[in-house]
Design an enzyme around this catalytic site. Structure first.
Site, PDB file in Angstrom:
ATOM      1  N   HIS A   1     -36.839  -7.533 -64.378  1.00 33.20           N
ATOM      2  CA  HIS A   1     -36.749  -8.400 -65.549  1.00 33.20           C
ATOM      3  C   HIS A   1     -36.726  -7.559 -66.828  1.00 33.20           C
ATOM      4  O   HIS A   1     -37.121  -6.385 -66.809  1.00 33.20           O
ATOM      5  CB  HIS A   1     -37.924  -9.378 -65.587  1.00 33.20           C
TER       6      HIS A   1
ATOM      7  N   ASP B   1     -36.154 -19.831 -68.528  1.00 35.70           N
ATOM      8  CA  ASP B   1     -36.757 -19.436 -67.258  1.00 35.70           C
ATOM      9  C   ASP B   1     -37.603 -18.190 -67.466  1.00 35.70           C
ATOM     10  O   ASP B   1     -38.223 -18.027 -68.523  1.00 35.70           O
ATOM     11  CB  ASP B   1     -35.658 -19.233 -66.208  1.00 35.70           C
ATOM     12  N   SER B   2     -37.641 -17.309 -66.480  1.00 34.77           N
ATOM     13  CA  SER B   2     -38.523 -16.143 -66.557  1.00 34.77           C
ATOM     14  C   SER B   2     -38.150 -15.186 -67.687  1.00 34.77           C
ATOM     15  O   SER B   2     -39.023 -14.539 -68.266  1.00 34.77           O
ATOM     16  CB  SER B   2     -38.513 -15.395 -65.223  1.00 34.77           C
ATOM     17  N   TYR B   3     -36.869 -15.084 -68.004  1.00 34.11           N
ATOM     18  CA  TYR B   3     -36.468 -14.228 -69.116  1.00 34.11           C
ATOM     19  C   TYR B   3     -37.106 -14.733 -70.415  1.00 34.11           C
ATOM     20  O   TYR B   3     -37.599 -13.948 -71.232  1.00 34.11           O
ATOM     21  CB  TYR B   3     -34.946 -14.211 -69.268  1.00 34.11           C
TER      22      TYR B   3
END
Length: 372
Positions: free
Chosen positions: A348, A156-158
């Protein structure tokens, strides 16, 4: 980072309209590459588009070699940002370059390497690469060979490097997240390059195994898009050219399933969400096993979350289940929040954090019985 030259060579950069290039075709095992990929190496998911190749996953890169004092990079992309690297040094960051040939000039006359890498995410838009062209008096040389080691990062975004170059956690300005996302310094890219491996970063922010962030886009999840080369094109299927056989797959999916409270109207309770997550994850691993074989090492990763341990607990149980069934080439990897500042957009991981995560992942990979 501004759309300007950065760095450690004497290159100057400029843009011009793209020249015609050779015809492009998909490559089958044993078949010579043609068109844009005749002289450019990529391990990313790309699709032939006449004279070019198209793509949408983050971190897709193209590598080439040339002789002379300059090189042109043919692009058609009004959405994404790219880094241009010559001989290992970043010489330009291209912000939504559009339809252009970006030139790097005034290099020392000789043999050089060139690398173009897509920094940003673009799930609903497509980038197009038309190949490398030589400056007058020079020549594009045979493309670099595929690397023997291959790693696929799924997440995902990580995993995408969301907002990792930001100097602030608050990123409300239009385009700010795109400008501060750099998949090329994400933990996956750093780890793969440290191991001398080709890689794919098949990451999609906000998506989970069965539930997306805060319940958005119900009826879809990461698995809806995984098989595609062009993420936003329903029915699209990436056709492996026969050269992609990763020995290692690192999966990081679950933050979005569990990070937000279940909203009224969503078809879950905390208990049924965990059960659905585990069932779907097993099915996804089955897909990967079918695709890449029983010898591929699959790492199910999890990380610290401030509000719950459901992600880490479920991921660990999935690996225990697989191991009990006789598949000992599925392993669990957890990284905590020690020394991480979460200074990227929306809390993040920052570029600083990605370096730390990469170091920890590299240490973990060193313990695996990989056959590469």
């Amino acid at each position: 980072m501004p759309a300007a030259a950065h760095a450690a060579t004497s290159a100057t950069t400029s843009a011009a309209s793209p020249p015609a290039g050779p015809e492009t075709a998909g490559r089958r095992p044993g078949q010579a590459a043609t068109g844009a990929l005749a002289t450019a190496h990529t391990a990313g998911r790309v699709e032939a588009a006449g004279r070019s190749v198209r793509y949408s996953w983050p971190g897709v890169y193209f590598e080439g070699r040339f002789r002379g004092t300059g090189v042109g990079i043919v692009l058609d992309d009004a959405v994404n940002d790219y880094d241009v690297q010559i001989d290992g040094a970043t010489v330009a960051t291209l912000v939504t370059p559009g339809r252009t040939t970006h030139w790097v000039r005034n290099l020392r006359n000789g043999v050089h390497t060139v690398r173009l890498v897509k920094r940003s995410e673009s799930p609903w838009a497509v980038g197009e690469f038309g190949g490398f062209v030589a400056a007058p008096g020079g020549a594009i040389l045979p493309r670099p060979a595929d690397r023997r080691r291959q790693i696929e990062f799924i997440g995902d975004s990580y995993t995408a490097g969301y907002g990792n170059m930001s100097g602030t956690r608050d990123c409300p300005a239009p385009g700010q997240i795109d400008r501060t996302t750099n998949a090329d310094v994400s933990f996956g890219a750093l780890t793969a390059r440290g191991l001398g491996a080709d890689y794919q970063i098949n990451a999609f922010s906000g998506r989970g195994v069965v539930r997306n962030y805060n319940g958005i886009e119900p009826g879809t999840d990461y698995r809806t898009y995984y098989d595609r080369a062009l993420i936003g094109v329903p029915g699209d299927v990436w056709k492996n050219p026969g050269t992609w056989h990763p020995q290692l797959i690192v999966i990081g999916l679950g933050i979005n399933d569990f990070s937000t409270a279940i909203n009224p109207g969503e078809p879950w309770t905390p208990e049924t969400l965990v059960a659905a997550y585990k069932s779907a994850y097993h099915g996804f691993i089955d897909k990967l096993r079918s695709r890449y074989g029983k010898q591929a090492m699959i790492v199910v990763s999890a990380t610290y979350m401030s509000n719950t341990t459901a992600f880490a607990d479920a991921a660990r149980q999935i690996v225990q289940d697989r191991n009990r069934r006789g598949d000992d080439r599925v392993r669990y990897w957890y990284y905590d929040n020690t020394d991480l500042d979460y200074g990227g957009c929306d809390w993040h991981p920052s570029a600083h954090d990605h370096k730390i995560i990469s170091q920890r992942l590299g240490d973990f990979i060193a313990t695996l019985p990989l056959r590469w």
